[in-house]
Design an enzyme around this catalytic site. Sequence first.
Site, PDB file in Angstrom:
ATOM      1  N   LYS A 267       0.835  -1.208   0.000  1.00  0.00           N
ATOM      2  CA  LYS A 267       0.000   0.000   0.000  1.00  0.00           C
ATOM      3  C   LYS A 267       0.867   1.256   0.000  1.00  0.00           C
ATOM      4  CE  LYS A 267      -1.471   1.519   4.151  1.00  0.00           C
ATOM      5  NZ  LYS A 267      -1.151   2.931   4.421  1.00  0.00           N
ATOM      6  N   ASN A 268       1.904   1.261   0.846  1.00  0.00           N
ATOM      7  CA  ASN A 268       2.705   2.481   0.973  1.00  0.00           C
ATOM      8  C   ASN A 268       3.595   2.744  -0.237  1.00  0.00           C
ATOM      9  OD1 ASN A 268       1.528   2.912   3.397  1.00  0.00           O
ATOM     10  ND2 ASN A 268       3.336   2.500   4.653  1.00  0.00           N
TER      11      ASN A 268
ATOM     12  N   ARG B 230      -4.002  10.380   5.914  1.00  0.00           N
ATOM     13  CA  ARG B 230      -2.972  11.412   5.959  1.00  0.00           C
ATOM     14  C   ARG B 230      -1.988  11.325   4.786  1.00  0.00           C
ATOM     15  NH1 ARG B 230      -4.925  13.352  10.513  1.00  0.00           N
ATOM     16  NH2 ARG B 230      -6.326  11.580  10.457  1.00  0.00           N
TER      17      ARG B 230
ATOM     18  N   ARG C 174       0.981  14.796  13.214  1.00  0.00           N
ATOM     19  CA  ARG C 174       1.602  14.487  11.920  1.00  0.00           C
ATOM     20  C   ARG C 174       1.960  15.792  11.234  1.00  0.00           C
ATOM     21  NH1 ARG C 174       0.399   8.881  10.588  1.00  0.00           N
ATOM     22  NH2 ARG C 174       1.566   9.194   8.680  1.00  0.00           N
TER      23      ARG C 174
ATOM     24  N   ASP D  92       5.854   0.652  11.729  1.00  0.00           N
ATOM     25  CA  ASP D  92       4.582   0.015  11.350  1.00  0.00           C
ATOM     26  C   ASP D  92       4.489  -1.438  11.813  1.00  0.00           C
ATOM     27  OD1 ASP D  92       3.763   2.359  10.247  1.00  0.00           O
ATOM     28  OD2 ASP D  92       3.972   1.743   8.151  1.00  0.00           O
TER      29      ASP D  92
ATOM     30  N   VAL E 284      10.112   6.819  16.005  1.00  0.00           N
ATOM     31  CA  VAL E 284       9.581   7.504  14.815  1.00  0.00           C
ATOM     32  C   VAL E 284       8.305   8.282  15.155  1.00  0.00           C
ATOM     33  CG1 VAL E 284       8.780   7.223  12.433  1.00  0.00           C
ATOM     34  CG2 VAL E 284      10.635   5.771  13.308  1.00  0.00           C
TER      35      VAL E 284
ATOM     36  N   ARG F  38      -7.994  -0.558   5.923  1.00  0.00           N
ATOM     37  CA  ARG F  38      -7.244   0.487   5.208  1.00  0.00           C
ATOM     38  C   ARG F  38      -5.958  -0.076   4.615  1.00  0.00           C
ATOM     39  NH1 ARG F  38      -5.491   5.112   8.618  1.00  0.00           N
ATOM     40  NH2 ARG F  38      -4.412   5.372   6.659  1.00  0.00           N
TER      41      ARG F  38
HETATM   42  C1  UD1 Z   1       5.053   6.821   6.070  1.00  0.00           C
HETATM   43  C2  UD1 Z   1       4.158   5.614   6.000  1.00  0.00           C
HETATM   44  C3  UD1 Z   1       3.728   5.200   7.411  1.00  0.00           C
HETATM   45  C4  UD1 Z   1       4.953   4.988   8.301  1.00  0.00           C
HETATM   46  C5  UD1 Z   1       5.872   6.217   8.260  1.00  0.00           C
HETATM   47  C6  UD1 Z   1       7.173   6.006   8.992  1.00  0.00           C
HETATM   48  C7  UD1 Z   1       3.045   5.903   3.875  1.00  0.00           C
HETATM   49  C8  UD1 Z   1       1.798   6.127   3.149  1.00  0.00           C
HETATM   50  N1  UD1 Z   1       2.990   5.961   5.215  1.00  0.00           N
HETATM   51  O1  UD1 Z   1       4.297   7.890   6.607  1.00  0.00           O
HETATM   52  O2  UD1 Z   1       2.989   3.982   7.312  1.00  0.00           O
HETATM   53  O3  UD1 Z   1       4.542   4.778   9.637  1.00  0.00           O
HETATM   54  O4  UD1 Z   1       6.183   6.540   6.885  1.00  0.00           O
HETATM   55  O5  UD1 Z   1       7.838   4.914   8.461  1.00  0.00           O
HETATM   56  O6  UD1 Z   1       4.069   5.644   3.291  1.00  0.00           O
HETATM   57  N2  UD1 Z   1       7.654  14.408  10.338  1.00  0.00           N
HETATM   58  C9  UD1 Z   1       7.948  15.725  10.632  1.00  0.00           C
HETATM   59  N3  UD1 Z   1       7.676  16.676   9.680  1.00  0.00           N
HETATM   60  C10 UD1 Z   1       7.165  16.357   8.453  1.00  0.00           C
HETATM   61  C11 UD1 Z   1       6.890  15.010   8.165  1.00  0.00           C
HETATM   62  C12 UD1 Z   1       7.151  14.051   9.135  1.00  0.00           C
HETATM   63  O7  UD1 Z   1       8.412  16.036  11.719  1.00  0.00           O
HETATM   64  O8  UD1 Z   1       6.949  17.262   7.639  1.00  0.00           O
HETATM   65  C13 UD1 Z   1       7.909  13.374  11.358  1.00  0.00           C
HETATM   66  C14 UD1 Z   1       6.695  12.524  11.680  1.00  0.00           C
HETATM   67  O9  UD1 Z   1       5.866  13.133  12.631  1.00  0.00           O
HETATM   68  C15 UD1 Z   1       7.343  11.267  12.198  1.00  0.00           C
HETATM   69  C16 UD1 Z   1       8.576  11.144  11.325  1.00  0.00           C
HETATM   70  O10 UD1 Z   1       8.825  12.454  10.821  1.00  0.00           O
HETATM   71  O11 UD1 Z   1       7.727  11.443  13.545  1.00  0.00           O
HETATM   72  C17 UD1 Z   1       8.467  10.186  10.176  1.00  0.00           C
HETATM   73  O12 UD1 Z   1       7.269  10.444   9.459  1.00  0.00           O
HETATM   74  P1  UD1 Z   1       7.150  10.226   7.896  1.00  0.00           P
HETATM   75  O13 UD1 Z   1       8.266   9.397   7.402  1.00  0.00           O
HETATM   76  O14 UD1 Z   1       6.912  11.541   7.237  1.00  0.00           O
HETATM   77  O15 UD1 Z   1       5.809   9.399   7.804  1.00  0.00           O
HETATM   78  P2  UD1 Z   1       4.874   9.387   6.526  1.00  0.00           P
HETATM   79  O16 UD1 Z   1       5.699   9.558   5.313  1.00  0.00           O
HETATM   80  O17 UD1 Z   1       3.705  10.283   6.740  1.00  0.00           O
END
Ligand code: UD1
Length: 424
Positions: free
Chosen positions: A22-23, A93, A122, A308, A330, A400
């Site tokens: 999915k991701n 999200r 997030r 995850d 994370v 989901r």
């Molecule tokens: C993706 C995955 C999710 C997984 C996560 C971490 C998808 C669709 N989802 O989510 O399943 O749990 O990676 O492996 O691929 N952060 C910031 N600022 C930002 C963005 C993120 O501080 O602008 C922080 C987040 O709060 C978190 C960390 O960075 O603590 C990692 O998040 P991120 O890798 O961005 O997660 P997603 O890409 O949303």
Amino acid sequence: MDKIIIGGGRRLRGEVRVSGAKNAALPVMAAALLGDGPTRIRNIPRVSDIGTMADILAALGARVDFPSAHEVVIDPRGLSTPTAPYELVRKMRASVCVLGPLLGAIGEARIPLPGGCAIGPRPVDLHIRGMRRLGASLRLSHGMIVARGGRMRGGEVYLGGRFGSSVLATANVMMAAARARGMTRIEGAACEPEIMDLAEALGRMGARIRGAGSHTIVVEGVRRLRGADHAVIPDRIEAGTCMIAAAVTGGEVMILGARPDHLRAVIEALEEAGAAVAVRRGGVAVRGGGRRRVVDVATHPYPGFPTDLQAQMTALMTVSPGISVITEKVFPDRFLHVPELNRMGARIAIEGSSAIVRGVRALSGAPVMASDLRASAALVLAGLVARGETVIDRVYHLDRGYEDIEGKLRALGADIERTAGRKA
Ligand code: UD1
């Protein structure tokens, strides 16, 4: 609302095939907006997040068809609006990954802000920082990210954040940069296999990307991208969930399609926990049933242990003798599964961003509530090993991201069924 009912105590045996990731599929679907013709994506999982992304792309004006169960064709030529609808974005999200493609394709994007969610805040600061570096102007207005870029231009982007790199921010910058003028260099890029898969899909569309899978990605922008044909990688999180299911039930399961190269940290942790893991042609086999051992696990960005799979690993530790410390690096607040597991007899205490798990002899089945996607998977695993019946409510969280989880587990001998309830 549907419920899942599990009778615990059966050892899982047999073979299960993992679905497409999915991701990986979600950003590749968004990337299709950048082409000048249709993109066909194969091996997509039948899960509701894919439907949500299809609805978002259709709302933007793309044509989205599912010629078969695991295939989607996205024709971006009707792309007519930069505004992603709030009713869809709030469901998922990951919708934020249309930001880069919209800016790359039409130089404009309006995306409702994804707020906090069950697993904690997030933030989107890294996405915003990345797009600004490529020359876009972004502001927040009425709960929406309003971005304008015209034709983006390449730049130097650093994407490291407090909690490591961001997967979807890396995806967004790569996608916007693919059609920007000039060269983009991303430092502190996420290395997840899903990023490599996206780079491969973009490459098939004609993008010039080097370094995906490392912390430095270089994108040489091109004026046009074409539609392409791409099959997404198998889902390493579903594979890991099945591996833990085999271990926790003391069963023996061959997980077809599991890529050991994507699962090193998980294999390591399961072996330490007492399971026997064998890499075979076509997948990974896991045998539980030996002496379970506790293992301390900390989640990290790839290639570390994936966040995850943190909840699922916690479920395994609840029935392993001794004390284990599971630390979330994370998403530090991602422990909603803990109170539900405790209702099933687990002994887990939260200390800051760690769960201290004291193994118990047995869990007992109970009615529990799913709270987010991976927490729900942990409850399923706990239900498989608990004494008596577990009834999981709010199963839509599970739907989901897991395709036909009850069908797959039933085929392995689990006593599991779904009851259709009233619509929410
Ligand atoms: C993706 C995955 C999710 C997984 C996560 C971490 C998808 C669709 N989802 O989510 O399943 O749990 O990676 O492996 O691929 N952060 C910031 N600022 C930002 C963005 C993120 O501080 O602008 C922080 C987040 O709060 C978190 C960390 O960075 O603590 C990692 O998040 P991120 O890798 O961005 O997660 P997603 O890409 O949303």
